[in-house]
Motif scaffolding. Structure first.
Motif, PDB file in Angstrom:
ATOM      1  N   UNK A 188      36.074  31.584  44.278  1.00  0.00           N
ATOM      2  CA  UNK A 188      35.932  31.952  42.863  1.00  0.00           C
ATOM      3  C   UNK A 188      35.987  30.719  41.972  1.00  0.00           C
ATOM      4  N   UNK A 189      36.891  29.802  42.297  1.00  0.00           N
ATOM      5  CA  UNK A 189      37.009  28.582  41.494  1.00  0.00           C
ATOM      6  C   UNK A 189      35.721  27.757  41.577  1.00  0.00           C
ATOM      7  N   UNK A 190      35.137  27.704  42.769  1.00  0.00           N
ATOM      8  CA  UNK A 190      33.901  26.936  42.930  1.00  0.00           C
ATOM      9  C   UNK A 190      32.751  27.555  42.148  1.00  0.00           C
ATOM     10  N   UNK A 191      32.717  28.888  42.096  1.00  0.00           N
ATOM     11  CA  UNK A 191      31.667  29.563  41.337  1.00  0.00           C
ATOM     12  C   UNK A 191      31.836  29.341  39.844  1.00  0.00           C
ATOM     13  N   UNK A 192      33.083  29.446  39.368  1.00  0.00           N
ATOM     14  CA  UNK A 192      33.373  29.206  37.962  1.00  0.00           C
ATOM     15  C   UNK A 192      32.765  30.214  37.011  1.00  0.00           C
ATOM     16  N   UNK A 193      32.512  31.443  37.494  1.00  0.00           N
ATOM     17  CA  UNK A 193      31.861  32.444  36.641  1.00  0.00           C
ATOM     18  C   UNK A 193      32.833  33.435  36.014  1.00  0.00           C
ATOM     19  N   UNK A 194      34.072  33.501  36.512  1.00  0.00           N
ATOM     20  CA  UNK A 194      35.074  34.401  35.949  1.00  0.00           C
ATOM     21  C   UNK A 194      36.134  33.580  35.223  1.00  0.00           C
ATOM     22  N   UNK A 195      37.039  34.285  34.579  1.00  0.00           N
ATOM     23  CA  UNK A 195      38.209  33.621  34.025  1.00  0.00           C
ATOM     24  C   UNK A 195      39.080  33.079  35.150  1.00  0.00           C
ATOM     25  N   UNK A 196      40.280  32.659  34.821  1.00  0.00           N
ATOM     26  CA  UNK A 196      41.163  32.066  35.819  1.00  0.00           C
ATOM     27  C   UNK A 196      41.758  33.152  36.718  1.00  0.00           C
ATOM     28  N   UNK A 197      41.538  33.037  38.023  1.00  0.00           N
ATOM     29  CA  UNK A 197      42.131  33.940  39.013  1.00  0.00           C
ATOM     30  C   UNK A 197      43.039  33.080  39.878  1.00  0.00           C
ATOM     31  N   UNK A 198      44.342  33.277  39.738  1.00  0.00           N
ATOM     32  CA  UNK A 198      45.321  32.360  40.311  1.00  0.00           C
ATOM     33  C   UNK A 198      46.097  33.020  41.454  1.00  0.00           C
ATOM     34  N   UNK A 199      46.380  32.277  42.524  1.00  0.00           N
ATOM     35  CA  UNK A 199      47.270  32.812  43.558  1.00  0.00           C
ATOM     36  C   UNK A 199      48.719  32.701  43.126  1.00  0.00           C
TER      37      UNK A 199
END
Length: 475
Positions: A188-199
Protein backbone atom coordinates in the motif's frame (compact mmCIF):
# COMPACT_ATOMS: atom_id res chain seq x y z
CA UNK A 1 -19.72 30.43 14.82
CA UNK A 2 -17.54 30.26 11.70
CA UNK A 3 -17.67 26.85 10.14
CA UNK A 4 -14.46 25.09 9.18
CA UNK A 5 -13.95 24.47 5.47
CA UNK A 6 -14.88 20.98 4.46
CA UNK A 7 -11.77 18.81 4.86
CA UNK A 8 -12.90 15.45 3.52
CA UNK A 9 -15.42 13.98 1.06
CA UNK A 10 -18.84 14.79 2.45
CA UNK A 11 -20.57 11.83 4.05
CA UNK A 12 -24.28 11.74 3.29
CA UNK A 13 -26.86 12.45 5.94
CA UNK A 14 -28.68 9.31 6.97
CA UNK A 15 -31.81 8.66 4.93
CA UNK A 16 -34.80 9.47 7.09
CA UNK A 17 -32.60 10.13 10.11
CA UNK A 18 -32.87 13.10 12.45
CA UNK A 19 -29.98 15.44 11.70
CA UNK A 20 -29.97 16.47 15.38
CA UNK A 21 -29.74 12.92 16.75
CA UNK A 22 -27.79 12.59 20.02
CA UNK A 23 -28.03 16.35 20.66
CA UNK A 24 -29.66 17.72 23.85
CA UNK A 25 -33.43 18.15 23.84
CA UNK A 26 -33.27 21.74 25.15
CA UNK A 27 -33.56 24.02 22.06
CA UNK A 28 -30.87 26.52 23.10
CA UNK A 29 -28.34 23.83 23.99
CA UNK A 30 -29.22 21.86 20.87
CA UNK A 31 -28.56 24.89 18.68
CA UNK A 32 -25.07 25.32 20.11
CA UNK A 33 -24.38 21.59 19.80
CA UNK A 34 -25.48 21.70 16.17
CA UNK A 35 -23.08 24.55 15.39
CA UNK A 36 -20.20 22.82 17.15
CA UNK A 37 -20.88 19.55 15.36
CA UNK A 38 -21.02 21.22 11.96
CA UNK A 39 -17.47 22.47 12.48
CA UNK A 40 -16.16 18.89 12.52
CA UNK A 41 -18.87 16.80 10.86
CA UNK A 42 -16.81 16.29 7.70
CA UNK A 43 -13.31 16.47 9.16
CA UNK A 44 -11.02 13.58 8.13
CA UNK A 45 -11.13 10.44 10.25
CA UNK A 46 -8.01 9.70 12.29
CA UNK A 47 -8.13 6.05 13.39
CA UNK A 48 -4.83 5.25 15.14
CA UNK A 49 -6.02 1.98 16.68
CA UNK A 50 -8.28 -0.60 15.03
CA UNK A 51 -8.56 -4.10 13.66
CA UNK A 52 -9.49 -3.83 9.99
CA UNK A 53 -7.34 -6.42 8.17
CA UNK A 54 -4.83 -4.80 5.83
CA UNK A 55 -5.62 -7.54 3.30
CA UNK A 56 -9.04 -6.00 2.72
CA UNK A 57 -7.38 -2.88 1.35
CA UNK A 58 -4.59 -4.68 -0.49
CA UNK A 59 -6.89 -7.14 -2.29
CA UNK A 60 -9.86 -4.73 -2.53
CA UNK A 61 -12.30 -7.58 -2.96
CA UNK A 62 -16.05 -7.09 -2.77
CA UNK A 63 -17.58 -8.10 0.55
CA UNK A 64 -19.11 -11.55 0.25
CA UNK A 65 -22.58 -11.17 1.80
CA UNK A 66 -24.60 -9.02 4.24
CA UNK A 67 -24.25 -11.47 7.13
CA UNK A 68 -20.45 -11.62 7.15
CA UNK A 69 -20.30 -7.88 6.57
CA UNK A 70 -22.54 -6.79 9.45
CA UNK A 71 -23.17 -9.75 11.78
CA UNK A 72 -20.90 -12.79 11.89
CA UNK A 73 -17.63 -11.00 12.65
CA UNK A 74 -19.08 -8.35 14.98
CA UNK A 75 -19.11 -9.78 18.49
CA UNK A 76 -21.11 -6.78 19.71
CA UNK A 77 -23.92 -8.26 17.62
CA UNK A 78 -23.40 -11.99 18.00
CA UNK A 79 -23.09 -11.87 21.80
CA UNK A 80 -26.55 -10.33 22.26
CA UNK A 81 -28.12 -12.74 19.78
CA UNK A 82 -26.43 -15.59 21.66
CA UNK A 83 -27.83 -14.28 24.95
CA UNK A 84 -31.33 -14.43 23.44
CA UNK A 85 -30.93 -18.10 22.56
CA UNK A 86 -29.40 -18.11 19.07
CA UNK A 87 -26.49 -20.52 18.82
CA UNK A 88 -23.17 -19.09 17.66
CA UNK A 89 -23.00 -21.91 15.12
CA UNK A 90 -26.27 -20.62 13.66
CA UNK A 91 -24.52 -17.27 13.10
CA UNK A 92 -21.45 -18.73 11.39
CA UNK A 93 -19.14 -17.73 14.24
CA UNK A 94 -15.74 -19.36 14.54
CA UNK A 95 -15.88 -20.83 11.06
CA UNK A 96 -19.14 -22.70 11.65
CA UNK A 97 -21.06 -23.45 8.48
CA UNK A 98 -24.20 -21.31 8.19
CA UNK A 99 -26.26 -20.01 5.30
CA UNK A 100 -25.71 -16.21 5.21
CA UNK A 101 -29.35 -15.53 4.34
CA UNK A 102 -30.53 -17.59 7.32
CA UNK A 103 -28.08 -15.73 9.57
CA UNK A 104 -29.50 -12.44 8.32
CA UNK A 105 -33.09 -13.64 8.89
CA UNK A 106 -32.34 -14.62 12.48
CA UNK A 107 -30.81 -11.20 13.07
CA UNK A 108 -33.66 -9.29 11.40
CA UNK A 109 -36.31 -11.23 13.35
CA UNK A 110 -34.61 -10.13 16.56
CA UNK A 111 -33.80 -6.58 15.55
CA UNK A 112 -35.83 -5.26 18.50
CA UNK A 113 -33.16 -6.71 20.82
CA UNK A 114 -30.81 -3.95 19.70
CA UNK A 115 -33.08 -1.01 20.55
CA UNK A 116 -31.09 1.51 22.57
CA UNK A 117 -27.78 -0.31 22.10
CA UNK A 118 -24.68 1.20 20.52
CA UNK A 119 -24.41 -1.70 18.08
CA UNK A 120 -27.99 -1.14 16.96
CA UNK A 121 -27.27 2.54 16.40
CA UNK A 122 -24.13 1.81 14.35
CA UNK A 123 -25.88 -0.80 12.21
CA UNK A 124 -28.75 1.59 11.54
CA UNK A 125 -26.27 4.29 10.55
CA UNK A 126 -24.44 1.86 8.25
CA UNK A 127 -27.68 0.70 6.65
CA UNK A 128 -28.83 4.24 5.96
CA UNK A 129 -25.67 6.19 5.18
CA UNK A 130 -23.50 3.56 3.49
CA UNK A 131 -25.89 0.98 2.07
CA UNK A 132 -28.83 3.30 1.18
CA UNK A 133 -31.37 1.08 2.93
CA UNK A 134 -34.49 3.06 3.81
CA UNK A 135 -36.81 0.13 4.58
CA UNK A 136 -37.34 -0.56 8.33
CA UNK A 137 -35.54 -3.75 9.35
CA UNK A 138 -37.71 -6.63 10.57
CA UNK A 139 -38.36 -10.29 9.97
CA UNK A 140 -40.85 -9.36 7.25
CA UNK A 141 -38.32 -7.20 5.36
CA UNK A 142 -35.28 -9.40 5.96
CA UNK A 143 -35.07 -10.87 2.46
CA UNK A 144 -35.81 -7.57 0.72
CA UNK A 145 -33.00 -5.82 2.60
CA UNK A 146 -30.63 -8.78 2.20
CA UNK A 147 -31.10 -8.66 -1.57
CA UNK A 148 -30.65 -4.90 -1.66
CA UNK A 149 -27.38 -5.08 0.30
CA UNK A 150 -26.17 -8.04 -1.77
CA UNK A 151 -26.62 -5.99 -4.92
CA UNK A 152 -24.95 -2.91 -3.43
CA UNK A 153 -21.81 -4.65 -2.21
CA UNK A 154 -21.00 -5.90 -5.71
CA UNK A 155 -20.62 -2.32 -6.97
CA UNK A 156 -17.24 -0.56 -7.18
CA UNK A 157 -18.41 2.10 -4.71
CA UNK A 158 -18.72 -0.50 -1.95
CA UNK A 159 -15.26 -2.03 -2.28
CA UNK A 160 -12.89 -1.42 0.66
CA UNK A 161 -10.68 1.16 -1.06
CA UNK A 162 -13.62 3.18 -2.34
CA UNK A 163 -15.16 3.15 1.14
CA UNK A 164 -11.84 4.25 2.63
CA UNK A 165 -12.03 7.34 0.44
CA UNK A 166 -15.77 7.88 0.92
CA UNK A 167 -15.40 7.68 4.68
CA UNK A 168 -12.75 10.40 4.58
CA UNK A 169 -10.14 8.29 6.39
CA UNK A 170 -6.77 10.04 6.66
CA UNK A 171 -5.07 7.54 8.98
CA UNK A 172 -6.02 3.92 9.66
CA UNK A 173 -3.98 1.64 11.91
CA UNK A 174 -4.21 -2.13 11.80
CA UNK A 175 -3.16 -4.54 14.57
CA UNK A 176 -0.42 -6.97 13.66
CA UNK A 177 1.62 -9.89 14.94
CA UNK A 178 5.27 -9.01 15.65
CA UNK A 179 6.47 -11.63 13.16
CA UNK A 180 4.22 -10.42 10.35
CA UNK A 181 6.31 -9.48 7.29
CA UNK A 182 4.02 -6.43 6.77
CA UNK A 183 4.07 -7.03 3.03
CA UNK A 184 0.54 -5.68 2.74
CA UNK A 185 1.54 -2.40 4.34
CA UNK A 186 4.61 -2.21 2.12
CA UNK A 187 2.45 -2.75 -0.97
CA UNK A 188 0.00 0.00 0.00
CA UNK A 189 2.82 2.39 0.84
CA UNK A 190 4.48 1.71 -2.51
CA UNK A 191 1.23 2.40 -4.35
CA UNK A 192 0.64 5.63 -2.45
CA UNK A 193 -3.01 5.83 -3.53
CA UNK A 194 -4.70 5.70 -0.10
CA UNK A 195 -4.24 7.66 3.08
CA UNK A 196 -1.84 6.39 5.72
CA UNK A 197 -2.42 2.72 6.63
CA UNK A 198 -0.13 1.92 9.55
CA UNK A 199 0.75 -1.36 11.28
CA UNK A 200 0.57 -1.65 15.07
CA UNK A 201 2.92 -3.85 17.08
CA UNK A 202 0.80 -6.25 19.23
CA UNK A 203 3.16 -8.58 21.17
CA UNK A 204 0.79 -10.13 23.76
CA UNK A 205 1.27 -13.74 22.68
CA UNK A 206 5.05 -13.31 23.02
CA UNK A 207 4.87 -11.71 26.48
CA UNK A 208 2.21 -13.74 28.29
CA UNK A 209 3.27 -17.20 29.55
CA UNK A 210 -0.41 -18.19 29.70
CA UNK A 211 -0.95 -17.54 26.00
CA UNK A 212 -1.42 -20.60 23.80
CA UNK A 213 1.91 -21.70 22.34
CA UNK A 214 3.93 -19.17 24.33
CA UNK A 215 7.18 -21.18 24.40
CA UNK A 216 6.94 -21.91 20.68
CA UNK A 217 6.18 -18.25 19.97
CA UNK A 218 9.29 -17.18 21.88
CA UNK A 219 11.37 -19.74 20.01
CA UNK A 220 10.09 -18.46 16.65
CA UNK A 221 10.76 -14.87 17.72
CA UNK A 222 14.39 -15.33 18.71
CA UNK A 223 15.03 -17.58 15.70
CA UNK A 224 13.57 -15.00 13.32
CA UNK A 225 16.10 -12.46 14.58
CA UNK A 226 18.96 -14.98 15.02
CA UNK A 227 19.26 -14.13 18.70
CA UNK A 228 20.28 -16.50 21.54
CA UNK A 229 17.54 -18.18 23.54
CA UNK A 230 18.26 -16.08 26.63
CA UNK A 231 16.37 -13.26 28.26
CA UNK A 232 18.75 -10.72 26.74
CA UNK A 233 18.37 -12.34 23.32
CA UNK A 234 14.58 -12.36 23.72
CA UNK A 235 14.54 -8.63 24.58
CA UNK A 236 16.82 -7.87 21.66
CA UNK A 237 14.57 -9.81 19.28
CA UNK A 238 11.53 -7.84 20.45
CA UNK A 239 13.43 -4.57 20.00
CA UNK A 240 14.47 -5.56 16.48
CA UNK A 241 10.92 -6.44 15.51
CA UNK A 242 9.77 -3.07 16.82
CA UNK A 243 12.40 -1.41 14.62
CA UNK A 244 11.04 -3.37 11.65
CA UNK A 245 7.52 -2.13 12.37
CA UNK A 246 8.73 1.46 12.71
CA UNK A 247 10.46 1.16 9.34
CA UNK A 248 7.06 0.17 7.91
CA UNK A 249 5.27 3.17 9.41
CA UNK A 250 4.16 1.95 12.85
CA UNK A 251 3.64 4.62 15.49
CA UNK A 252 2.35 2.51 18.39
CA UNK A 253 2.58 -0.75 20.27
CA UNK A 254 -0.61 -2.12 21.79
CA UNK A 255 -0.89 -4.29 24.89
CA UNK A 256 -4.03 -6.14 25.97
CA UNK A 257 -3.72 -7.17 29.61
CA UNK A 258 -6.24 -8.39 32.13
CA UNK A 259 -4.36 -6.81 35.03
CA UNK A 260 -2.11 -3.77 34.34
CA UNK A 261 0.54 -4.74 36.88
CA UNK A 262 4.19 -3.82 36.34
CA UNK A 263 7.33 -5.01 38.10
CA UNK A 264 10.93 -3.80 37.96
CA UNK A 265 13.36 -6.72 38.30
CA UNK A 266 17.11 -7.07 38.34
CA UNK A 267 18.64 -8.75 35.28
CA UNK A 268 19.43 -12.02 37.06
CA UNK A 269 15.89 -12.27 38.47
CA UNK A 270 14.41 -11.65 35.03
CA UNK A 271 16.68 -14.27 33.45
CA UNK A 272 15.59 -16.87 36.01
CA UNK A 273 11.92 -16.06 35.41
CA UNK A 274 12.42 -16.30 31.65
CA UNK A 275 13.95 -19.75 31.98
CA UNK A 276 11.01 -20.87 34.12
CA UNK A 277 8.26 -19.57 31.85
CA UNK A 278 9.69 -20.88 28.58
CA UNK A 279 10.35 -24.30 30.09
CA UNK A 280 6.81 -24.46 31.49
CA UNK A 281 7.82 -24.96 35.14
CA UNK A 282 6.91 -21.46 36.41
CA UNK A 283 3.96 -21.31 38.79
CA UNK A 284 1.09 -18.80 38.59
CA UNK A 285 2.87 -16.24 40.76
CA UNK A 286 6.01 -16.41 38.64
CA UNK A 287 4.05 -16.15 35.39
CA UNK A 288 2.29 -13.08 36.73
CA UNK A 289 5.62 -11.55 37.72
CA UNK A 290 7.02 -12.18 34.24
CA UNK A 291 4.03 -10.49 32.57
CA UNK A 292 4.38 -7.52 34.90
CA UNK A 293 8.09 -7.18 34.21
CA UNK A 294 7.55 -7.40 30.46
CA UNK A 295 4.96 -4.62 30.53
CA UNK A 296 7.60 -2.45 32.18
CA UNK A 297 10.14 -3.57 29.58
CA UNK A 298 7.74 -2.52 26.83
CA UNK A 299 7.61 0.96 28.38
CA UNK A 300 11.42 1.05 28.43
CA UNK A 301 11.48 0.17 24.75
CA UNK A 302 8.91 2.87 23.99
CA UNK A 303 11.16 5.41 25.69
CA UNK A 304 14.03 4.16 23.53
CA UNK A 305 12.32 3.88 20.13
CA UNK A 306 9.40 6.32 20.45
CA UNK A 307 6.49 3.95 19.81
CA UNK A 308 3.36 5.13 21.60
CA UNK A 309 2.39 2.55 24.25
CA UNK A 310 -1.32 1.81 24.48
CA UNK A 311 -2.63 -0.43 27.27
CA UNK A 312 -6.10 -1.98 26.97
CA UNK A 313 -6.69 -3.40 30.42
CA UNK A 314 -9.36 -4.98 32.57
CA UNK A 315 -10.95 -7.63 30.37
CA UNK A 316 -11.28 -11.29 31.30
CA UNK A 317 -10.73 -12.89 27.93
CA UNK A 318 -12.71 -15.96 26.87
CA UNK A 319 -14.86 -16.07 30.01
CA UNK A 320 -16.75 -19.13 28.74
CA UNK A 321 -14.30 -22.01 28.46
CA UNK A 322 -16.86 -24.13 26.66
CA UNK A 323 -17.40 -21.43 24.05
CA UNK A 324 -13.66 -20.99 23.64
CA UNK A 325 -13.15 -24.69 23.01
CA UNK A 326 -15.88 -24.81 20.39
CA UNK A 327 -15.64 -21.45 18.65
CA UNK A 328 -12.26 -19.99 19.57
CA UNK A 329 -11.28 -16.56 20.94
CA UNK A 330 -12.86 -13.20 20.09
CA UNK A 331 -16.34 -14.69 19.85
CA UNK A 332 -18.19 -12.41 22.26
CA UNK A 333 -17.46 -13.75 25.73
CA UNK A 334 -14.80 -11.30 26.93
CA UNK A 335 -16.09 -9.66 30.13
CA UNK A 336 -14.93 -6.48 31.97
CA UNK A 337 -13.53 -6.57 35.50
CA UNK A 338 -12.36 -4.08 38.16
CA UNK A 339 -8.99 -2.55 37.35
CA UNK A 340 -6.18 -0.99 39.44
CA UNK A 341 -3.95 1.35 37.45
CA UNK A 342 -2.59 3.38 40.37
CA UNK A 343 -0.98 0.44 42.13
CA UNK A 344 -0.33 -1.68 39.08
CA UNK A 345 1.47 0.97 37.03
CA UNK A 346 3.42 2.61 39.83
CA UNK A 347 6.69 0.70 39.20
CA UNK A 348 6.50 1.67 35.51
CA UNK A 349 5.70 5.30 36.28
CA UNK A 350 8.41 5.52 38.94
CA UNK A 351 10.94 4.73 36.22
CA UNK A 352 9.45 6.32 33.14
CA UNK A 353 6.43 8.44 34.11
CA UNK A 354 8.29 11.73 33.86
CA UNK A 355 9.76 10.93 30.45
CA UNK A 356 8.09 13.41 28.11
CA UNK A 357 8.91 11.33 25.04
CA UNK A 358 6.90 8.40 26.44
CA UNK A 359 3.25 8.47 25.43
CA UNK A 360 1.29 5.96 27.52
CA UNK A 361 -2.41 5.77 26.60
CA UNK A 362 -4.61 3.97 29.12
CA UNK A 363 -7.90 2.34 28.12
CA UNK A 364 -10.35 0.80 30.58
CA UNK A 365 -13.73 -0.88 30.71
CA UNK A 366 -14.06 -0.33 34.46
CA UNK A 367 -16.07 2.88 34.20
CA UNK A 368 -15.29 4.22 37.66
CA UNK A 369 -11.54 3.99 37.08
CA UNK A 370 -11.60 6.97 34.71
CA UNK A 371 -12.43 9.50 37.42
CA UNK A 372 -10.76 7.59 40.26
CA UNK A 373 -7.40 6.79 38.65
CA UNK A 374 -6.80 7.49 34.97
CA UNK A 375 -7.74 11.18 34.92
CA UNK A 376 -5.68 11.96 38.06
CA UNK A 377 -2.70 10.07 36.61
CA UNK A 378 -2.99 11.93 33.31
CA UNK A 379 -3.43 15.18 35.24
CA UNK A 380 0.07 14.82 36.69
CA UNK A 381 2.28 12.55 34.58
CA UNK A 382 3.30 14.12 31.26
CA UNK A 383 3.58 10.63 29.78
CA UNK A 384 0.02 9.48 30.57
CA UNK A 385 -2.97 10.08 28.31
CA UNK A 386 -6.61 9.13 28.82
CA UNK A 387 -7.75 6.57 26.28
CA UNK A 388 -11.15 7.18 24.70
CA UNK A 389 -14.18 5.23 25.96
CA UNK A 390 -13.52 1.69 24.85
CA UNK A 391 -15.59 -1.36 24.02
CA UNK A 392 -18.59 -1.51 26.38
CA UNK A 393 -18.24 2.23 26.99
CA UNK A 394 -18.07 3.54 23.41
CA UNK A 395 -21.78 4.39 23.33
CA UNK A 396 -23.47 7.83 23.50
CA UNK A 397 -24.50 7.85 27.18
CA UNK A 398 -21.23 6.26 28.28
CA UNK A 399 -19.30 8.84 26.27
CA UNK A 400 -21.12 11.61 28.11
CA UNK A 401 -20.35 9.99 31.46
CA UNK A 402 -16.72 9.63 30.39
CA UNK A 403 -16.42 13.33 29.57
CA UNK A 404 -17.97 14.26 32.91
CA UNK A 405 -15.66 11.84 34.72
CA UNK A 406 -12.36 13.06 33.30
CA UNK A 407 -12.77 16.70 32.24
CA UNK A 408 -13.00 18.34 35.65
CA UNK A 409 -9.73 16.67 36.67
CA UNK A 410 -7.68 16.61 33.48
CA UNK A 411 -9.47 18.90 31.02
CA UNK A 412 -9.72 18.01 27.35
CA UNK A 413 -6.03 18.15 26.42
CA UNK A 414 -5.00 14.93 28.18
CA UNK A 415 -7.22 12.69 26.10
CA UNK A 416 -6.29 10.49 23.15
CA UNK A 417 -9.00 11.66 20.79
CA UNK A 418 -11.61 9.15 19.71
CA UNK A 419 -10.46 5.57 19.02
CA UNK A 420 -12.89 3.33 17.14
CA UNK A 421 -11.01 0.06 17.92
CA UNK A 422 -13.11 -1.88 15.43
CA UNK A 423 -12.91 -4.55 12.75
CA UNK A 424 -16.46 -3.65 11.59
CA UNK A 425 -15.30 -1.51 8.68
CA UNK A 426 -18.69 -0.07 7.75
CA UNK A 427 -19.23 1.23 11.27
CA UNK A 428 -16.08 3.41 11.36
CA UNK A 429 -17.75 6.64 10.18
CA UNK A 430 -20.78 6.01 12.41
CA UNK A 431 -18.56 5.56 15.46
CA UNK A 432 -16.57 8.71 14.80
CA UNK A 433 -19.76 10.64 14.06
CA UNK A 434 -21.21 9.42 17.36
CA UNK A 435 -18.16 10.70 19.23
CA UNK A 436 -18.32 14.07 17.48
CA UNK A 437 -22.01 14.47 18.27
CA UNK A 438 -21.47 13.40 21.87
CA UNK A 439 -18.62 15.88 22.35
CA UNK A 440 -20.63 18.66 20.72
CA UNK A 441 -23.50 17.96 23.12
CA UNK A 442 -21.18 17.95 26.14
CA UNK A 443 -19.46 21.19 25.14
CA UNK A 444 -22.80 22.86 24.37
CA UNK A 445 -23.96 22.15 27.90
CA UNK A 446 -20.78 23.74 29.29
CA UNK A 447 -21.44 26.82 27.17
CA UNK A 448 -25.06 27.13 28.32
CA UNK A 449 -23.99 26.71 31.94
CA UNK A 450 -21.40 29.47 31.56
CA UNK A 451 -18.48 27.13 32.21
CA UNK A 452 -16.73 27.79 28.89
CA UNK A 453 -17.40 30.38 26.19
CA UNK A 454 -18.34 29.55 22.64
CA UNK A 455 -14.90 30.35 21.23
CA UNK A 456 -13.25 27.95 23.68
CA UNK A 457 -15.77 25.22 22.92
CA UNK A 458 -15.13 25.66 19.20
CA UNK A 459 -11.37 25.45 19.68
CA UNK A 460 -11.74 22.29 21.80
CA UNK A 461 -13.91 20.40 19.35
CA UNK A 462 -11.67 21.42 16.45
CA UNK A 463 -8.70 19.99 18.34
CA UNK A 464 -10.07 16.68 19.57
CA UNK A 465 -11.08 15.30 16.16
CA UNK A 466 -7.70 15.73 14.45
CA UNK A 467 -4.79 17.62 16.02
CA UNK A 468 -5.14 15.87 19.38
CA UNK A 469 -4.92 12.22 18.18
CA UNK A 470 -2.12 13.25 15.83
CA UNK A 471 -0.15 14.67 18.77
CA UNK A 472 -0.82 11.77 21.10
CA UNK A 473 0.01 9.12 18.48
CA UNK A 474 2.94 11.10 17.07
CA UNK A 475 1.38 11.38 13.64
Amino acid sequence: MTLLPQQAPERRSAVGRDHDRLFPADPATRSIARDLYERVAHAPIISPHGHVPVEWLVEDRAFSDPASLLITHDHYVTRLLHASGVGLDELGVGGASADPREVWRRFAERWALFAGTASGYWILESLHTVLDVDVPLSGDTADEIYDQISARITTPALRPRALFETFGIEVLATTDDPLDDLSGHAALAAEGTLGRVLPTFRPDRYLDPDADGFADNVQRLVAAESRPHTFAGYLDALARRREYFIAHGAVSADHGVEVPDTLDLAADEAEALFAGVVSGVADARERHAFRAHMLLQMARMSVDDGLVMTVHAGVVRNHSSRTLRRFGPDTGHDIPRRTDFVGGLRPLLERFGLERDLHLVLFAVDETVYSREIAPLAGFYPSVYIGAPWWFLDAPDAMARFRSAVTETAGFSRGSGFIDDTRAFLSIPARHDTARRSDAAFLARLVVEGRVDEATAAAVIDDIVGPQPKRVFKL
